[in-house]
Design a protein around this motif. Structure first.
Motif, PDB file in Angstrom:
ATOM      1  N   ASN A   1       0.882  11.660   0.235  1.00 38.93           N
ATOM      2  CA  ASN A   1      -0.486  12.212   0.197  1.00 38.93           C
ATOM      3  C   ASN A   1      -1.467  11.446  -0.689  1.00 38.93           C
ATOM      4  O   ASN A   1      -2.611  11.846  -0.818  1.00 38.93           O
ATOM      5  CB  ASN A   1      -0.423  13.682  -0.262  1.00 38.93           C
ATOM      6  CG  ASN A   1      -0.027  13.804  -1.739  1.00 38.93           C
ATOM      7  OD1 ASN A   1       0.086  12.803  -2.453  1.00 38.93           O
ATOM      8  ND2 ASN A   1       0.198  15.016  -2.190  1.00 38.93           N
ATOM      9  N   PHE A   2      -1.038  10.348  -1.318  1.00 36.94           N
ATOM     10  CA  PHE A   2      -1.899   9.756  -2.360  1.00 36.94           C
ATOM     11  C   PHE A   2      -3.252   9.302  -1.829  1.00 36.94           C
ATOM     12  O   PHE A   2      -4.264   9.426  -2.515  1.00 36.94           O
ATOM     13  CB  PHE A   2      -1.180   8.643  -3.128  1.00 36.94           C
ATOM     14  CG  PHE A   2      -0.922   7.357  -2.382  1.00 36.94           C
ATOM     15  CD1 PHE A   2       0.092   7.272  -1.447  1.00 36.94           C
ATOM     16  CD2 PHE A   2      -1.687   6.221  -2.639  1.00 36.94           C
ATOM     17  CE1 PHE A   2       0.348   6.084  -0.775  1.00 36.94           C
ATOM     18  CE2 PHE A   2      -1.434   5.031  -1.978  1.00 36.94           C
ATOM     19  CZ  PHE A   2      -0.416   4.967  -1.034  1.00 36.94           C
ATOM     20  N   HIS A   3      -3.279   8.842  -0.579  1.00 38.48           N
ATOM     21  CA  HIS A   3      -4.566   8.399  -0.023  1.00 38.48           C
ATOM     22  C   HIS A   3      -5.548   9.560   0.112  1.00 38.48           C
ATOM     23  O   HIS A   3      -6.755   9.365  -0.024  1.00 38.48           O
ATOM     24  CB  HIS A   3      -4.358   7.715   1.328  1.00 38.48           C
ATOM     25  CG  HIS A   3      -4.080   6.253   1.199  1.00 38.48           C
ATOM     26  ND1 HIS A   3      -5.016   5.365   0.715  1.00 38.48           N
ATOM     27  CD2 HIS A   3      -2.965   5.516   1.458  1.00 38.48           C
ATOM     28  CE1 HIS A   3      -4.496   4.138   0.696  1.00 38.48           C
ATOM     29  NE2 HIS A   3      -3.250   4.204   1.134  1.00 38.48           N
ATOM     30  N   ALA A   4      -5.029  10.729   0.367  1.00 39.32           N
ATOM     31  CA  ALA A   4      -5.912  11.893   0.514  1.00 39.32           C
ATOM     32  C   ALA A   4      -6.383  12.407  -0.842  1.00 39.32           C
ATOM     33  O   ALA A   4      -7.455  12.996  -0.957  1.00 39.32           O
ATOM     34  CB  ALA A   4      -5.184  13.001   1.274  1.00 39.32           C
ATOM     35  N   LEU A   5      -5.607  12.146  -1.897  1.00 46.02           N
ATOM     36  CA  LEU A   5      -5.952  12.712  -3.208  1.00 46.02           C
ATOM     37  C   LEU A   5      -6.883  11.820  -4.025  1.00 46.02           C
ATOM     38  O   LEU A   5      -7.628  12.295  -4.871  1.00 46.02           O
ATOM     39  CB  LEU A   5      -4.669  12.982  -4.015  1.00 46.02           C
ATOM     40  CG  LEU A   5      -3.730  14.040  -3.459  1.00 46.02           C
ATOM     41  CD1 LEU A   5      -2.596  14.315  -4.447  1.00 46.02           C
ATOM     42  CD2 LEU A   5      -4.471  15.348  -3.164  1.00 46.02           C
TER      43      LEU A   5
ATOM     44  N   ASP B   1       0.817  -1.204   0.000  1.00 41.77           N
ATOM     45  CA  ASP B   1       0.000   0.000   0.000  1.00 41.77           C
ATOM     46  C   ASP B   1       0.859   1.265   0.000  1.00 41.77           C
ATOM     47  O   ASP B   1       0.639   2.195   0.771  1.00 41.77           O
ATOM     48  CB  ASP B   1      -0.966  -0.013   1.209  1.00 41.77           C
ATOM     49  CG  ASP B   1      -2.121   0.973   1.023  1.00 41.77           C
ATOM     50  OD1 ASP B   1      -2.392   1.350  -0.136  1.00 41.77           O
ATOM     51  OD2 ASP B   1      -2.734   1.365   2.028  1.00 41.77           O
ATOM     52  N   ILE B   2       1.851   1.250  -0.870  1.00 42.41           N
ATOM     53  CA  ILE B   2       2.720   2.424  -0.999  1.00 42.41           C
ATOM     54  C   ILE B   2       2.901   2.734  -2.488  1.00 42.41           C
ATOM     55  O   ILE B   2       2.579   1.913  -3.353  1.00 42.41           O
ATOM     56  CB  ILE B   2       4.126   2.175  -0.390  1.00 42.41           C
ATOM     57  CG1 ILE B   2       4.777   0.945  -1.058  1.00 42.41           C
ATOM     58  CG2 ILE B   2       4.054   1.999   1.133  1.00 42.41           C
ATOM     59  CD1 ILE B   2       6.249   0.772  -0.718  1.00 42.41           C
ATOM     60  N   LEU B   3       3.409   3.952  -2.752  1.00 42.31           N
ATOM     61  CA  LEU B   3       3.750   4.285  -4.134  1.00 42.31           C
ATOM     62  C   LEU B   3       5.228   3.984  -4.366  1.00 42.31           C
ATOM     63  O   LEU B   3       6.059   4.185  -3.484  1.00 42.31           O
ATOM     64  CB  LEU B   3       3.485   5.768  -4.412  1.00 42.31           C
ATOM     65  CG  LEU B   3       2.030   6.233  -4.368  1.00 42.31           C
ATOM     66  CD1 LEU B   3       1.910   7.638  -4.951  1.00 42.31           C
ATOM     67  CD2 LEU B   3       1.105   5.277  -5.118  1.00 42.31           C
TER      68      LEU B   3
ATOM     69  N   VAL C   1      -9.023  15.023 -12.607  1.00 39.83           N
ATOM     70  CA  VAL C   1      -7.943  14.038 -12.442  1.00 39.83           C
ATOM     71  C   VAL C   1      -6.594  14.668 -12.788  1.00 39.83           C
ATOM     72  O   VAL C   1      -5.606  14.498 -12.057  1.00 39.83           O
ATOM     73  CB  VAL C   1      -8.195  12.786 -13.315  1.00 39.83           C
ATOM     74  CG1 VAL C   1      -6.991  11.853 -13.283  1.00 39.83           C
ATOM     75  CG2 VAL C   1      -9.453  12.043 -12.864  1.00 39.83           C
ATOM     76  N   SER C   2      -6.561  15.413 -13.882  1.00 40.47           N
ATOM     77  CA  SER C   2      -5.297  16.018 -14.323  1.00 40.47           C
ATOM     78  C   SER C   2      -4.782  17.062 -13.346  1.00 40.47           C
ATOM     79  O   SER C   2      -3.577  17.314 -13.284  1.00 40.47           O
ATOM     80  CB  SER C   2      -5.456  16.648 -15.705  1.00 40.47           C
ATOM     81  OG  SER C   2      -5.684  15.642 -16.644  1.00 40.47           O
ATOM     82  N   ALA C   3      -5.682  17.673 -12.607  1.00 39.35           N
ATOM     83  CA  ALA C   3      -5.252  18.649 -11.606  1.00 39.35           C
ATOM     84  C   ALA C   3      -4.602  17.939 -10.415  1.00 39.35           C
ATOM     85  O   ALA C   3      -3.694  18.470  -9.776  1.00 39.35           O
ATOM     86  CB  ALA C   3      -6.447  19.479 -11.138  1.00 39.35           C
ATOM     87  N   LEU C   4      -5.075  16.742 -10.124  1.00 46.20           N
ATOM     88  CA  LEU C   4      -4.553  16.005  -8.963  1.00 46.20           C
ATOM     89  C   LEU C   4      -3.248  15.264  -9.260  1.00 46.20           C
ATOM     90  O   LEU C   4      -2.351  15.194  -8.414  1.00 46.20           O
ATOM     91  CB  LEU C   4      -5.598  14.984  -8.485  1.00 46.20           C
ATOM     92  CG  LEU C   4      -6.884  15.546  -7.889  1.00 46.20           C
ATOM     93  CD1 LEU C   4      -7.902  14.417  -7.708  1.00 46.20           C
ATOM     94  CD2 LEU C   4      -6.605  16.243  -6.557  1.00 46.20           C
TER      95      LEU C   4
END
Ligand code: NAD
Ligand code: NA
Length: 395
Positions: free
Chosen positions: A354-358, A172-174, A343-346
């Protein structure tokens, strides 16, 4: 035996057979809740055991009372393990379908082989007479050609190398992932495995054997995606294979004119499946997309996509609804400019912190777990699974 999930990278190493039953039942319930529609009554599904193929089969059997023959390549229990999720999906689907009086036959083996084509022809003749619809939903990294040659597909880009954050579902990581440009041979081989050649062989064999009813249709599944993912998909090796698939639809369509039939490609939305979780970098796009689409109330899973495909875009009041290129666009919501702008803004802001929040990476992860029978509501995962009795079940 108590079964805990074993995930390695983006691949599930085991499944929970009882959870797989709950996942099949959940999809059946969603189809029943959506209500019946007038669809084909006799259907052959290539790639029937998971993802879009399984969802198609469930949508047609429980939404349109279709009898189905499903072909897939799955493992049963052995000394190596309990077997694959798709093995159990086939079993549970058949049980549920038979309970409602439907014919449901599972053929297990290599769909790329002439032997399986013959087995399917024999089974159609014996059980259904002919078929009204053939669904082509295979996803594979390897194809053994009728002459015995093994060809492997690769997931690479073309042109410039591409890299970005990818998702490691196990931890569960990038992680940084990169796609190297493919060689011309790798592009050619991927087209051989995932392009339209085998689909055409199937449709020729079925038509020659008089297994296609008057007006029979066939549909294969494709993906295009937004411009931001072109280096990963459309301009990658898999994109070349899909272009070939689209061109093959035209060839098959001409072939089927003789019986008043048609061949279509349905361009679906990006979804978590066994196959898509494996594409580098793409799952990060998928997590962001899921977040945005859920927020706007237009999220669909495999089963909702396939319900809408058959009930509204193939067998609805307007018949087949396709674009100017004869593509059925199930990616209409995904490609909505407002969705893509969000999506492109994120995407450029995504970091391992921060990926879980985005995005909806928790939802993506849960979908992935559920493909393998884990994390389904109503399943007691603390209860031991009776392995011996599972071994007696046959597809
Ligand atoms: P999946 O891995 O869930 O399903 C693949 C199916 O093919 C399984 O039933 C498997 O048993 C079967 N299969 C593989 N090799 C086989 C063989 N040699 N013989 C018999 N059966 C074999 O994959 P999926 O995502 O449902 O993909 C199905 C199709 O949908 C593919 O063409 C894919 O490109 C397309 N698609 C997927 C997405 C997505 O986001 N997942 C989006 C659009 C289109
Ligand atoms: Na499938």
């Amino acid at each position: 035996m108590i079964i805990h999930p074993q995930i390695q990278g983006c691949v599930a190493r085991n499944c929970h057979p009882i959870g797989c039953r709950a996942a099949v039942q959940q999809q059946i319930e969603r189809i029943k809740a959506a209500g019946p529609f007038n669809g084909p009554k006799r259907v052959l599904v290539l790639g029937a055991s998971s993802g879009f193929g399984l969802a198609s089969r469930i949508a047609l059997a429980f939404g349109a009372s279709a009898d189905t023959i499903g072909i897939s390549f799955e493992r049963g229990p052995s000394d190596k393990g309990l077997g694959s999720a798709g093995w159990y999906n086939n079993i549970w689907f058949r049980k549920e379908a038979e309970q409602e009086g439907r014919i449901a036959i599972n053929l297990i083996g290599d769909a790329f082989s002439d032997g399986m084509r013959q087995q399917a022809i024999d089974t159609i003749r014996q059980q259904l007479g002919q078929v009204d619809l053939v669904i082509y939903s295979l996803a594979s990294g390897i194809r053994v050609l009728p002459d015995g040659t093994q060809v492997r597909s690769v997931l690479k880009t073309t042109g410039q190398p591409f890299s970005g954050w990818g998702l490691d579902l196990e931890r569960d990581i990038l992680v940084q992932q990169s796609l190297a440009p493919a060689t011309p041979e790798e592009i050619r081989d991927t087209v051989t495995v995932m392009g339209g050649e085998d689909w055409q062989l199937w449709m020729q064999a079925l038509q020659q054997a008089d297994c296609l009813a008057l007006g029979a249709q066939t549909v294969a599944y494709s993906y295009i995606g937004p411009e931001s993912t072109y280096p990963l998909y459309r301009d990658g090796t898999i994109g070349y294979a899909k272009e070939h698939l689209h061109a093959t639809a035209e060839t098959i369509n001409l072939q089927l004119a003789e019986i008043g039939g048609h061949a279509w490609v349905s361009v679906c939305k990006a979804l978590v499946t066994k196959a898509s979780a494996y594409i580098p970098v793409l799952p990060v796009y998928l997590g962001l997309l899921m977040g945005v689409m859920k927020e706007r109330g237009v999220h669909e899973g495999c089963i909702e996509q396939m319900q809408r495909l058959f009930a509204a875009k193939m067998y609805g009041p307007n018949g087949v609804v396709a674009d100017g290129n004869r593509l059925i666009r199930m990616d209409d919501h995904e490609l909505d400019p407002a969705i893509q702008a969000a999506v492109s803004a994120l995407w450029p802001k995504v970091t391992p912190d921060n990926f879980h929040a985005l995005g909806d990476f928790a939802g993506l992860r849960q979908d992935f777990m559920q493909l393998n029978g884990f994390e389904l509501p109503g399943v007691d995962y603390a209860a031991p699974v009776d392995v011996a009795s599972l071994g007696e079940l046959t597809p």
